[in-house]
Design a protein around this motif. Structure first.
Motif, PDB file in Angstrom:
ATOM      1  N   PHE A  88       0.840  -1.476   0.059  1.00  0.00           N
ATOM      2  CA  PHE A  88       0.003   0.122  -0.096  1.00  0.00           C
ATOM      3  C   PHE A  88       0.941   1.374   0.105  1.00  0.00           C
ATOM      4  CE2 PHE A  88      -2.258   3.187   2.310  1.00  0.00           C
ATOM      5  CZ  PHE A  88      -3.548   3.412   1.437  1.00  0.00           C
ATOM      6  N   TYR A  89       1.932   1.292   0.823  1.00  0.00           N
ATOM      7  CA  TYR A  89       2.936   2.374   0.776  1.00  0.00           C
ATOM      8  C   TYR A  89       4.107   2.346  -0.144  1.00  0.00           C
ATOM      9  CZ  TYR A  89       0.393   3.887   5.113  1.00  0.00           C
ATOM     10  OH  TYR A  89      -0.445   4.287   5.795  1.00  0.00           O
ATOM     11  N   SER A  90       4.048   1.510  -1.194  1.00  0.00           N
ATOM     12  CA  SER A  90       4.982   1.324  -2.178  1.00  0.00           C
ATOM     13  C   SER A  90       4.719   2.258  -3.387  1.00  0.00           C
ATOM     14  CB  SER A  90       5.228   0.076  -2.792  1.00  0.00           C
ATOM     15  OG  SER A  90       5.610  -0.777  -1.661  1.00  0.00           O
ATOM     16  N   SER A  91       5.624   2.464  -4.079  1.00  0.00           N
ATOM     17  CA  SER A  91       5.365   3.298  -5.306  1.00  0.00           C
ATOM     18  C   SER A  91       4.465   2.632  -6.226  1.00  0.00           C
ATOM     19  CB  SER A  91       6.778   3.715  -6.023  1.00  0.00           C
ATOM     20  OG  SER A  91       7.368   2.456  -6.427  1.00  0.00           O
ATOM     21  N   LYS A  92       3.740   3.380  -7.235  1.00  0.00           N
ATOM     22  CA  LYS A  92       2.810   2.477  -8.082  1.00  0.00           C
ATOM     23  C   LYS A  92       3.562   1.485  -9.041  1.00  0.00           C
ATOM     24  CE  LYS A  92      -0.184   6.606  -8.494  1.00  0.00           C
ATOM     25  NZ  LYS A  92      -0.827   7.749  -9.473  1.00  0.00           N
ATOM     26  N   LYS A  93       4.868   1.807  -9.383  1.00  0.00           N
ATOM     27  CA  LYS A  93       5.644   0.745 -10.149  1.00  0.00           C
ATOM     28  C   LYS A  93       5.506  -0.517  -9.316  1.00  0.00           C
ATOM     29  CE  LYS A  93       8.314   4.165 -12.758  1.00  0.00           C
ATOM     30  NZ  LYS A  93       9.691   4.423 -12.997  1.00  0.00           N
ATOM     31  N   LEU A  94       5.750  -0.533  -8.193  1.00  0.00           N
ATOM     32  CA  LEU A  94       5.953  -2.021  -7.245  1.00  0.00           C
ATOM     33  C   LEU A  94       4.544  -2.306  -6.660  1.00  0.00           C
ATOM     34  CD1 LEU A  94       8.865  -1.141  -4.931  1.00  0.00           C
ATOM     35  CD2 LEU A  94       8.478  -2.764  -6.899  1.00  0.00           C
ATOM     36  N   LYS A  95       3.502  -1.543  -6.791  1.00  0.00           N
ATOM     37  CA  LYS A  95       2.353  -1.773  -6.038  1.00  0.00           C
ATOM     38  C   LYS A  95       1.553  -2.932  -6.948  1.00  0.00           C
ATOM     39  CE  LYS A  95       0.128   1.396  -3.847  1.00  0.00           C
ATOM     40  NZ  LYS A  95      -0.508   2.725  -3.742  1.00  0.00           N
ATOM     41  N   ARG A  96       1.505  -2.587  -8.197  1.00  0.00           N
ATOM     42  CA  ARG A  96       0.733  -3.412  -9.040  1.00  0.00           C
ATOM     43  C   ARG A  96       1.533  -4.868  -9.406  1.00  0.00           C
ATOM     44  NH1 ARG A  96      -3.287  -3.650 -12.633  1.00  0.00           N
ATOM     45  NH2 ARG A  96      -3.185  -4.877 -14.595  1.00  0.00           N
ATOM     46  N   PRO A  97       2.669  -5.003  -9.490  1.00  0.00           N
ATOM     47  CA  PRO A  97       3.219  -6.434  -9.626  1.00  0.00           C
ATOM     48  C   PRO A  97       3.104  -7.081  -8.129  1.00  0.00           C
ATOM     49  CG  PRO A  97       5.037  -4.594 -10.443  1.00  0.00           C
ATOM     50  CD  PRO A  97       3.631  -3.798  -9.817  1.00  0.00           C
ATOM     51  N   ILE A  98       3.271  -6.402  -7.185  1.00  0.00           N
ATOM     52  CA  ILE A  98       2.989  -7.032  -5.673  1.00  0.00           C
ATOM     53  C   ILE A  98       1.684  -7.697  -5.796  1.00  0.00           C
ATOM     54  CG2 ILE A  98       2.874  -6.757  -3.341  1.00  0.00           C
ATOM     55  CD1 ILE A  98       5.183  -4.790  -3.643  1.00  0.00           C
TER      56      ILE A  98
END
Length: 267
Positions: A88-98
């Motif tokens: 939730f607190y990650s960047s948008k680039k990481l949020k979707r792959p997670i």
């Protein structure tokens, strides 16, 4: 026309509920009868429940399953909650792959997950099944994504600036997480914990591939017991299923009541 549509919807909903709950209600009724075959008439008895709690084999199986379920649920809840907060607190680039990686175990077939974990841990890493480690890892890999999915909606409902405000007011990152973020996620964490308990009790394929040979959970015991089991064991399992169903009903009612109180408090 409006009334007809409403009537059709009510009838359809009633049929769906009947198909869902009628088999369970029949099982519950026959758990209080001396008939060993569902469909045959019998007289009222509680011998199935007496046998359930007096059989050392059944008691050992139930106790072992509950301990395993609690251990798996605790680990899964911690990992799933931390994963949801991190995503939730990650960047948008990481949020979707997670999020996409979390979806894979959810939609993947249990038999594929169980066999893959068996190959990885037992064949490749040479882990001993008697250590229970492959079993716990396998069930945690099944349950953690569901905890993640339970916590994420609560994070989206939370004001994202609360955490930053706590940091600005002098809280450490861990203190802000413990005092501000986690209390907002309580209902989602509890839901994920209870779902992990249920999934552990219910799972068959992952448990079968990774469990020690002399250990049985409720799911594996029930499947094996249907293959030429004694009548007393089979009917005692009807009683066990009824007890589990009643516990689930009370837990769901309690969680809904708690959630309603929280919503009223927020309003």
């Amino acid at each position: 026309m409006h009334m007809n549509k409403k009537t059709i919807q009510s009838v359809f909903l009633g049929m769906v509920l009947l198909l869902m709950y009628l088999p369970i209600l029949l099982l519950a009724v026959y758990s209080f009868m001396d008939s060993a075959i569902i469909g045959r008439s019998g007289s009222f008895t509680v011998k199935n429940y007496v046998y359930l709690f007096h059989s050392e084999d059944l008691r050992s199986m139930i106790f072992g399953t509950l301990i395993l379920a609690v251990i798996v649920a605790v680990i899964s809840t911690i990992l799933g909650t931390l994963g949801a907060i991190g995503a939730f607190y990650s960047s948008k680039k990481l949020k979707r792959p997670i999020h996409l990686m979390n979806q894979i175990p959810v939609v993947n077939a249990d038999v594929v997950t169980g066999f893959s974990i068996c190959v990885l841990l037992i064949v490749f890493f040479k882990m001993d099944k008697a250590s229970y480690i492959p079993l716990v890892i396998g069930l945690v890999s099944l349950c953690s994504p569901f905890v993640y999915l339970s916590v994420i909606p609560r994070l989206k409902q939370m004001d994202p600036q609360l955490y930053e405000a706590a940091l600005d007011l002098g809280c450490s990152p861990f203190g802000a997480l413990r005092k501000v973020v986690l209390p907002q996620l309580t209902s989602g964490i509890v839901s994920g914990f209870m779902m992990s308990i249920t999934l552990t009790l219910d799972d068959y394929f992952i448990t079968t591939y990774t469990k020690p040979s002399m250990f049985d959970t409720i799911s594996t015991y029930v499947v094996n017991a249907t293959k030429g089991a004694q009548t007393d064991v089979k009917t005692a399992l009807w009683a066990l299923s009824t007890i589990i169903f009643l516990i689930v009903i009370f837990v769901v009612i309690g969680m809904n009541h708690t959630g309603r109180k929280e919503n009223d408090h927020e309003i």
